[in-house]
Each structure stands twice: as C-alpha cells, then as structure tokens.
Write a protein that holds these residues in place. Structure first.
Motif, PDB file in Angstrom:
ATOM      1  N   THR A 146       0.838  -1.202   0.000  1.00 54.70           N
ATOM      2  CA  THR A 146       0.000   0.000   0.000  1.00 54.70           C
ATOM      3  C   THR A 146       0.866   1.243   0.000  1.00 54.70           C
ATOM      4  N   GLN A 147       1.895   1.267   0.851  1.00 54.03           N
ATOM      5  CA  GLN A 147       2.796   2.401   0.894  1.00 54.03           C
ATOM      6  C   GLN A 147       3.571   2.556  -0.407  1.00 54.03           C
ATOM      7  N   SER A 148       3.950   1.416  -1.002  1.00 48.64           N
ATOM      8  CA  SER A 148       4.700   1.462  -2.260  1.00 48.64           C
ATOM      9  C   SER A 148       3.853   2.025  -3.382  1.00 48.64           C
ATOM     10  N   VAL A 149       2.557   1.665  -3.391  1.00 42.33           N
ATOM     11  CA  VAL A 149       1.645   2.228  -4.396  1.00 42.33           C
ATOM     12  C   VAL A 149       1.578   3.743  -4.254  1.00 42.33           C
ATOM     13  N   THR A 150       1.431   4.216  -3.024  1.00 44.65           N
ATOM     14  CA  THR A 150       1.325   5.660  -2.774  1.00 44.65           C
ATOM     15  C   THR A 150       2.603   6.390  -3.175  1.00 44.65           C
ATOM     16  N   ILE A 151       3.743   5.843  -2.759  1.00 48.73           N
ATOM     17  CA  ILE A 151       5.018   6.500  -3.045  1.00 48.73           C
ATOM     18  C   ILE A 151       5.315   6.483  -4.542  1.00 48.73           C
ATOM     19  N   SER A 152       5.033   5.338  -5.174  1.00 47.67           N
ATOM     20  CA  SER A 152       5.326   5.227  -6.597  1.00 47.67           C
ATOM     21  C   SER A 152       4.531   6.227  -7.415  1.00 47.67           C
ATOM     22  N   LEU A 160      11.527   9.251 -10.924  1.00 46.42           N
ATOM     23  CA  LEU A 160      12.465   8.814  -9.894  1.00 46.42           C
ATOM     24  C   LEU A 160      12.260   7.327  -9.626  1.00 46.42           C
ATOM     25  N   PRO A 161      13.285   6.508  -9.743  1.00 46.39           N
ATOM     26  CA  PRO A 161      13.122   5.060  -9.539  1.00 46.39           C
ATOM     27  C   PRO A 161      12.862   4.724  -8.065  1.00 46.39           C
ATOM     28  N   LEU A 162      11.992   3.738  -7.877  1.00 47.22           N
ATOM     29  CA  LEU A 162      11.700   3.210  -6.546  1.00 47.22           C
ATOM     30  C   LEU A 162      11.921   1.699  -6.613  1.00 47.22           C
ATOM     31  N   VAL A 163      12.823   1.162  -5.796  1.00 48.34           N
ATOM     32  CA  VAL A 163      13.128  -0.269  -5.774  1.00 48.34           C
ATOM     33  C   VAL A 163      12.704  -0.816  -4.418  1.00 48.34           C
ATOM     34  N   SER A 164      11.669  -1.663  -4.430  1.00 45.66           N
ATOM     35  CA  SER A 164      11.153  -2.206  -3.174  1.00 45.66           C
ATOM     36  C   SER A 164      11.821  -3.535  -2.857  1.00 45.66           C
ATOM     37  N   GLU A 177       0.788   2.331 -14.905  1.00 47.39           N
ATOM     38  CA  GLU A 177       0.528   3.111 -13.694  1.00 47.39           C
ATOM     39  C   GLU A 177       1.783   3.368 -12.885  1.00 47.39           C
ATOM     40  N   TYR A 178       2.702   2.387 -12.882  1.00 45.52           N
ATOM     41  CA  TYR A 178       3.893   2.489 -12.035  1.00 45.52           C
ATOM     42  C   TYR A 178       5.152   2.241 -12.871  1.00 45.52           C
ATOM     43  N   PRO A 179       5.464   3.129 -13.778  1.00 44.02           N
ATOM     44  CA  PRO A 179       6.608   2.897 -14.672  1.00 44.02           C
ATOM     45  C   PRO A 179       7.964   2.998 -13.978  1.00 44.02           C
ATOM     46  N   SER A 180       8.017   3.631 -12.811  1.00 43.88           N
ATOM     47  CA  SER A 180       9.299   3.810 -12.137  1.00 43.88           C
ATOM     48  C   SER A 180       9.490   2.839 -10.980  1.00 43.88           C
ATOM     49  N   PHE A 181       8.626   1.815 -10.909  1.00 39.73           N
ATOM     50  CA  PHE A 181       8.696   0.891  -9.770  1.00 39.73           C
ATOM     51  C   PHE A 181       9.438  -0.393 -10.159  1.00 39.73           C
ATOM     52  N   PHE A 182      10.330  -0.835  -9.271  1.00 38.69           N
ATOM     53  CA  PHE A 182      11.055  -2.103  -9.408  1.00 38.69           C
ATOM     54  C   PHE A 182      11.019  -2.797  -8.048  1.00 38.69           C
ATOM     55  N   PHE A 455      15.839  -7.350 -13.627  1.00 35.48           N
ATOM     56  CA  PHE A 455      14.389  -7.118 -13.550  1.00 35.48           C
ATOM     57  C   PHE A 455      13.771  -7.477 -14.889  1.00 35.48           C
ATOM     58  N   ASP A 456      12.571  -8.098 -14.829  1.00 32.29           N
ATOM     59  CA  ASP A 456      11.882  -8.415 -16.084  1.00 32.29           C
ATOM     60  C   ASP A 456      11.160  -7.169 -16.603  1.00 32.29           C
ATOM     61  N   GLU A 457      10.367  -7.355 -17.651  1.00 36.03           N
ATOM     62  CA  GLU A 457       9.720  -6.210 -18.288  1.00 36.03           C
ATOM     63  C   GLU A 457       8.745  -5.492 -17.357  1.00 36.03           C
ATOM     64  N   ASN A 458       8.303  -6.180 -16.283  1.00 33.80           N
ATOM     65  CA  ASN A 458       7.392  -5.557 -15.313  1.00 33.80           C
ATOM     66  C   ASN A 458       8.103  -5.079 -14.056  1.00 33.80           C
ATOM     67  N   GLY A 459       9.431  -5.140 -14.077  1.00 33.08           N
ATOM     68  CA  GLY A 459      10.194  -4.684 -12.922  1.00 33.08           C
ATOM     69  C   GLY A 459      10.272  -5.688 -11.796  1.00 33.08           C
TER      70      GLY A 459
END
Length: 860
Positions: A146-152, A160-164, A177-182, A455-459
């Motif tokens: 939930t937090q990752s969705v909000t931050i992303s 800005l990249p976000l790596v969880s 929706e989340y192109p910068s999320f990995f 990372f695959d095509e979906n991060g």
C-alpha cells in the motif's frame, strides 16, 4: 475532490518554478549521510501509528509511532551496510560516494508519502544559474504494498526510480501506472500460484482466507479467489482484518473461524495487521487450524513468541529466498547508542528494557518512563535478539540486492566504457532521473553469492520461494525450517518441491484433512446440491449396471452390456449366461417326456410293423401310418434341439426341424383324411375320381406339402437365418441367450403354412366325422386336430406371459403335447385292438365288405 497526495504533488510542481527552498519542516526522524549521490531509504521501523484526537482548531501534531520492529531495523541497517560496502569497492562507482536519507514510515501510507514529498521537494542549485537538481536519485522501499503504491504514484511524474525489497502486490507490475517501480521480490501472482499448488498437493479443498485491509491483502485475496475457481478448491469464508482495531469485530471474526469446518487457513496479511487478531485467536483457544502464511510474515520472528505458539505452531508458508551476507552480523553487533543516534537509541531501550541517560527519543510508547536507566555499555551479543539474527536473511537480502541494483545502474550510467583498467568514472556526476530509470530496466549483474540480479519487463525479480515450516528446536523455541521450494520458471509439475517432512499444527506429522465433504468411496458418486459449493456434496451409490472404482469420482461408468455391477458397485462382473438347459429341473422333465414320446412312437411303429398284414393296419394305410409315426418321432426329437445353449447351428436346426417335421406329420394326416373323405363321399357308380387318390397320389401329396415347407425353410436360411442372440434386459445379473428368428416374414410364413395345413386337415376330418360306425378314423383325426389347435391356441398367450427363459419350455411343451395328442388320438385305439383284441382285429371292425373293399382298394 482532490486527494491529499494530489494537493502535495501540485505544490511540488509549483515549487519547481521558484527558487529552491523548503517551505516547511516536516519533522521526520531520519538517518542522514551525505555523498555524491543520495539514495532514500523507507523502512517501517515501527509497525503502527498512534491515533490522534483531531480538534481541527489548531495544526495537528506529527503522528507518533509505536511498536518497535527489530526485524525492520535490521533491514535499515542492511541498507547502510550495503552502501558502505559499495563505497569501499574500488571497481563499483570508483571515486564516487553514495549517501543516504533513511526515515521511518511506521508502516503508514501517510508518513511514507509525507517523507517522499519532503525529499522530492528539496532541490540543489547547479553551478549555472536558474537550474536545480533533485537531492535524491532513487529510493529503496517500501516494505508494504500500500505504501509502495502511494510512493510510486508521487515519484512517477519525476521519473524517480523506486526499488522495493518487500512489496509484492501484483498491481505494482502494471507499468502504465507504475513505470518507475522495481522490486527484488517476486510478484504475488507467483505466490498465489504457489499457494494454489500447495493446496492441490495436499488435497485441501475447503479453506478459509484472512486478508489485511490494504492493497496487499485485498489484491492477494482477489487473485487467490479467482485462481481457485478453476481448481475445485472452495472458500469456506474470507474476510479482511479491519485496520482500525475493534474488539467486537475481531471477536466476531475469530468466532466465525472457530465454528467453520475448514481446517486450513490462509493469512494473506501484512505483519502489522496480525498481532491483535492472533491474540484473540489464542484467547478463544482456536488451535486446531493449520495456518498458511504469506511471504510478509512467514519468517516474522515477532510471532514466534510463546503467547502465539499454541495457535501458530506448524505454520507453513512461502518465503523469499534466503542468503548469508558476510560481515553483516558483525556490523549489526557493532551498533552503539549515542546522543542523536535516534533509531539506535530506540533499539537499545526496547532490547534492554531500559532508558538511556542521554536519550532524546521523542517517540511515545516505546519504553515506560519508570524503566531502569542504562548508559549504552551493554553488549548486544548478550541478547538473543531478532535484530542480530542473520540466519533468516530474506528481506535483508532483498534490501542488499536493491541497493546493489541501484549502484550498478548508476555505474552503468556514469561509467559506460566497462573497462576493468579504469579506476575513475569519466562522466560528471549530474544525470537526470529518467536516465537512471532506463538503466535500471536493463541492469544485469551477478552478485558475490552467484545469483544473477535483473528485472523483467514488469520490474519484477525471479519468482523463487522457499517453503518454510514452524517447528520447535531443542530448546523449545520456534525455528523456521525450509522444507521445500517453489520456482514458477520450472517446468509444469516440477515447480513445487517438498523434500522434508512438514510438522503440522499440534505437532502432528499426518497431513491434516480440510474438506467440506470426504471424497466419495469407490462404488459411489458425488452429487452437488443446488446452491452449495462444489466441494460440498453427497455421495450416492451407483445405479444398477454402473460402477465406480475410483475415490472421489463424480460419475459412475456404465458396465459393458455383457457385464453387471458387482457387490459394492466397484467393478463389473460378467453376467451369468442363462438359457434353458438340462441343468434345470424343467429341462430334465421335458427331455424325459421327449424320450418317452420317441419310445412310445417307436413302440407303435413296431406294433404296426408286426401286424402290417392285418386289415387294421392296411385299413389305416400302412405306408402313411409308418411315415406319420416317423414324423411324430421327429417332432419329439426336434423338441430336444430347444434345450441347451443356442448356437448358430442349433438355432437354424430347431426352427427348420420343427417346421418341416410338423408339416410332414400334418401332410400324412391330410393324405389319410383326403382318402377317407374321397372313399366314402364319392358314391357315383362307375366314377373314375378315385384313381386320383391312389397310393402314388397320396405320396405325391405328402411330398408336395412337405417340399413347399422345405423351400420356405431353405429360403429362410439363405436370406436371413435364425441366429443366437442375447437379451441384456432380461435380468440385472443375467443375460438370456435365445434364438432370434432372423427373418420375421419367413418365421410367420412357416407357422402360417403349418396352420393352413392343419386347418384343411381339420375341415376334411370334420366333414368325414359321420362315416359308418365301423370306420372311425375321421373322428380320431378330428379329435387329434382339435387337441392340436387347442394346444397351439393356448400356447400363444402362455408364451407371451411366461417369465424369461421359460418361454422356451412353453414352446417345447406345446410341441410335445400336440405330438402326444396326435399319437394318442390316431393310434391308441388301433394298438388296443391289435394287442388286446386279437380275435376282432381281422373281422369285427371291418365286417362290412364295402368298407374293406374301399379301404383295401385305396390303400392297396
């Protein structure tokens, strides 16, 4: 209405058009270290936020956190350890230092968003006027989906990249929706796939699901429900744990679990949502459920406490891959509290249950003010703490990989030549966030543990899990034991591997049963009642003629036509072939009667042959009498062909032999009757009509009548002969073997022809019934025909109403009785005269010369 995140985002966008400055102080506790490149870290050092009473009359105070999480603090320390290790590396980002800004999100979306807005809003001026750059280049976090969705969402506009290191919700795989999320963990799509395979492997089809009321839990519940639809696994109940604690609600949910017959319970929840719920589980003594944990808490040492042990012992679930990080344990144990070291001081006070004499801890609820005072000289080695436990480095290892993935992406961006001889990066340190984002999409490296990170095509990272089982060690404490693995990339059927025995709830090694209805045993089939789940069914016995030899069968199979379902309906057994045979008492009786008939006929034949020169024999046409007796013997013998198992030959013989024998018999009687009628009815003097009724003509008549039947029978045998047939509708366990007539037309034609000859014979005999008293042959024939007709007329309804194989007995009886009728009516009185009245056999019954003359003339 605009959301709070949208308002913050608009404020940040507006800020970009003005001088770089901080509008307000967010008062976020954080760890800071400067460097050439800054990376943000987000960790739930505390796992809950204390509720505030908002009066709306003044600016609310900052949210206060409670519940120090030792494991999450280890994750935080792992990030620092990784950054320091990279800074010491001479080949990875040489002469470039990585700094950090790490803060506590308290497992709360608002605080996570607040922190990221703070860091995104901070910009630094470049060397040329009017240009600013972001302070941070990437972020590591967050643990919660939930937090990752909000931050992303807040980081996406800035690329800005976000790596969880822990957020596994499948929703984050949506690159639109989340192109910068990995993330360095697999997507929940694979975890759900693993859970389904685990259920199927242990044949559990009646389960309960508990989910947290957030993106992670709701998305996991939705995917699990959808995938279970096509597997035959039913959900007995499913609900979400409310985020705002309510004792009444929690008590009600636990009671629902307790009364449910489902023995397996999947908890797709975050770690912070479970404590109060599990305490109620223990309080109500719900200890007979097998818990299947999701990856967020399956190795959470917090729940291995004694208070949770009665309910959670034997818990099994899927965890991220584990690895050992050399030097990390020493780094963790080297931590010391000091003035200003906020998180270290929190750890110290929570671990040693004291209050540091120099503590400036502003967080409420971590320790009581009455706790003893400590000075920081205590040794971490003396405490068996979760913080220093490096035996289950899973999320920590994911943090380690996330930091190195960002570092390698920066290295590829700043040092593109890939030359091992260079020691410095030739490019300047300034780069745009979208450039780093692009490098992260293609980064690939093999770490010091031999694992290839990419990372695959979906991060997402490689979908590999360890299967963990909670059991006791020698000291009675809970240990997490790996009992198998799951790899979504393995061939189908080899993805789930269980290579050790699992200790189930209550310490049982027997796999628990969790079904709504037990599988139907062989001989039965399952029937799902309307409106019930497919897993809840009744078991009904198979119907007659059906069988089921498998456990849990939903249908009963039909037995072959020559088989029947045996006892218990578990297999088909051959049907007993039944036919009219000598083994039946009735068959023996009819055989004896047939033989008696042959013997009696033979005896009459011998008597007639012995006295063949007497007027009695001559007056009855000796040759026709001998032929008639022979045909009667054949009639008796042909009845034997109806006894025994039908075969192709016996079916043809019995039908034709019966037809020809009876026609021969009736033909002889017809010839005798015709001659008698002609002798006594033609009275015209000098008439030459009698020459047409001489011996030759009589034989020709017999031959012609019999030959006609022979032609019919031969045609019958050529075109469509009788054949053996089996009647499976005769009886459940038996097959009636009988002869099928083949051509019905031919069959009825033969019978009709016999009936026609009998009718003509009866008519002639009836016309000659009033002959002189000294000659009663016509009367005997009339009586014989009446008996013949009576027998066969009675035969038809009796044949149709006789049960099963006894229709053959009725047919044999009719043949024999009609044959006896003719034998007795025509020959009994003559034998009586020949044997018992020898003095009369020459003259008494033929004293009239006219009779003797006529009969002797006709019969020669």
């Amino acid at each position: 209405m605009a959301t709070e995140s949208q308002i913050m985002l608009s404020g940040i966008m507006a800020l970009a058009n003005h001088v770089c400055r901080i509008e307000d102080k967010f008062q976020i506790p954080m760890l800071v270290k400067d460097g050439d490149i800054i990376i943000v870290g987000l960790f739930p050092v505390h796992f809950r936020v204390l509720a505030q009473n908002l009066s709306y009359h003044q600016k609310p105070k900052s949210l206060q956190c409670d519940g120090f999480d030792f494991r999450a603090f280890r994750w935080l320390q792992t990030m620092i350890f990784s950054l320091e290790e990279i800074n010491k590396n001479t080949t990875l980002l040489p002469n470039t230092t990585l700094g950090y800004r790490i803060f506590d999100t308290c497992d709360n979306s608002y605080l996570a968003l607040k922190g990221m807005v703070h860091f995104i809003g901070i910009k630094e001026e470049l060397d040329y006027p009017g240009k600013c750059k972001h302070l941070i280049s990437a972020a590591i976090g967050e643990a919660g989906s939930t937090q990752s969705v909000t931050i992303s969402r807040i980081m996406t506009p800035f690329r800005l990249p976000l790596v969880s290191y822990f957020a596994s919700c499948d929703c984050l795989s949506n690159k639109l929706e989340y192109p910068s999320f990995f993330r360095t963990v697999p997507s929940d799509t694979h975890q759900v796939m693993a859970l389904v395979q685990l259920l199927l492997h242990h044949e559990w089809n009646w389960i309960g699901i508990v989910a947290s009321d957030d993106v992670y839990g709701q998305n996991g519940l939705s995917m699990l429900t959808e995938q279970l639809k096509s597997t035959g696994v039913c959900i007995a109940f499913s609900f979400t744990i409310p985020q705002v604690y309510s004792k009444e609600k929690i008590t009600s949910l636990v009671k629902e679990i307790q009364k449910s017959t489902a023995k397996v319970l999947i908890a797709f929840t975050t770690e912070g949502e479970l404590p109060q719920f599990l305490k109620e589980i223990v309080r109500q003594n719900v200890t007979n459920k097998q818990w299947i944990a999701s990856d967020t808490w399956v190795t959470a040492t917090f729940f291995s406490k004694e208070e949770f042990l009665p309910a959670l012992f034997g818990t099994t679930g899927f965890a991220f891959r584990r690895s050992h990080i050399p030097g990390l344990k020493e780094f963790l144990l080297g931590l010391r509290p000091s003035k200003g070291a906020l998180f270290a001081n929190m750890l110290w006070e929570e671990l040693f249950k004291c209050r540091l004499n120099f503590s400036d801890n502003p967080i409420v609820g971590t320790t009581a003010l009455t706790s003893p005072v400590c000075n920081g000289s205590e040794h971490l080695q003396a405490k068996n703490s979760i913080y220093a436990d490096t035996t289950q480095l899973r999320a920590s290892y994911n943090v380690y990989k996330a930091v190195y993935a960002v570092a390698h992406a920066i290295h590829n961006l700043l040092c593109p030549e890939k030359n091992q001889l260079i020691t410095t990066c030739k490019q300047g340190l300034h780069f745009e966030p979208w450039q780093l984002l692009h490098q992260l999409k293609t980064v690939t490296f093999r770490n010091q543990f031999g694992e290839e990170v990419h990372f695959d095509e979906n991060g997402n990272s490689a979908p590999i899990y360890d299967i963990m089982n909670w059991r006791k060690d020698n000291t009675g404490a809970i240990e997490f034991v790996q009992v198998g693995s799951f790899s979504a990339s393995a061939p189908l059927g080899k993805q789930l591997i269980i290579n050790r025995n699992i200790m189930w709830t209550g310490g049982d090694i027997q796999v628990p049963r969790s079904v709504c209805s037990e599988r139907c045993q062989p001989g039965t089939r399952k029937v799902v009642q309307e409106r019930d789940p497919v897993c809840c069914f009744d078991c009904l016995p198979c119907a007659d003629g059906e069988f089921s030899n498998e456990t849990g069968s939903s249908v009963c199979n039909k037995c072959p036509s020559d088989h029947w379902s045996g006892h218990g309906f578990t297999k088909c057994i051959p049907r007993q072939l039944e036919y009219f045979s000598l083994e039946d008492s009735m068959g023996i009786v009819l055989t004896v009667i047939a033989l008696i008939g042959v013997v009696c006929t033979t005896a009459v034949l011998v008597i007639f042959f012995h006295w063949k020169h007497t007027p009695v024999v001559k007056g009855n046409n000796a040759e026709l009498s001998f032929l008639l007796l022979g045909s009667l013997a054949l009639c008796f013998l042909c009845s034997l062909t109806f006894i025994g198992q039908p075969s192709a030959w016996s079916c043809m013989v019995r039908s034709t032999a019966f037809a020809i024998s009876f026609v021969l018999c009736i033909s002889c009687i017809l010839a005798k009757t015709t001659v008698v009628v002609a002798a006594f009815k033609v009275t015209t003097p000098g008439s030459d009509v009698m020459k047409w009724f001489g011996p030759l003509q009589q034989k020709a008549l017999v031959f012609l009548c019999t030959f006609t039947q022979v032609v019919i029978c031969v045609t019958w045998l050529i075109i469509s002969p009788p054949f053996p047939s089996q009647d499976t509708s005769y009886h459940n366990t038996k097959i009636l073997s009988h002869c099928n007539v083949g051509s019905a037309l031919a069959f009825y034609l033969t019978l009709g022809y016999i009936g026609f000859l009998c009718g003509v014979c009866f008519l002639l005999a009836f016309l000659a019934r009033r002959l002189p008293d000294a000659y009663n042959e016509a009367k005997y024939i009339t009586f014989g025909m009446i008996i013949f007709f009576a027998v066969w007329m009675a035969f038809i309804p009796t044949y149709l109403s006789s049960p099963e194989k006894y229709t053959v007995a009725v047919e044999i009886f009719a043949i024999q009785f009609s044959s006896f009728g003719l034998l007795i009516c025509i020959f009994t009185y003559k034998c009586y005269v020949l044997l018992l009245r020898p003095e009369s056999k020459h003259t008494k019954y033929y004293k009239e010369q006219k009779v003797l003359q006529k009969t002797n003339t006709l019969y020669g």
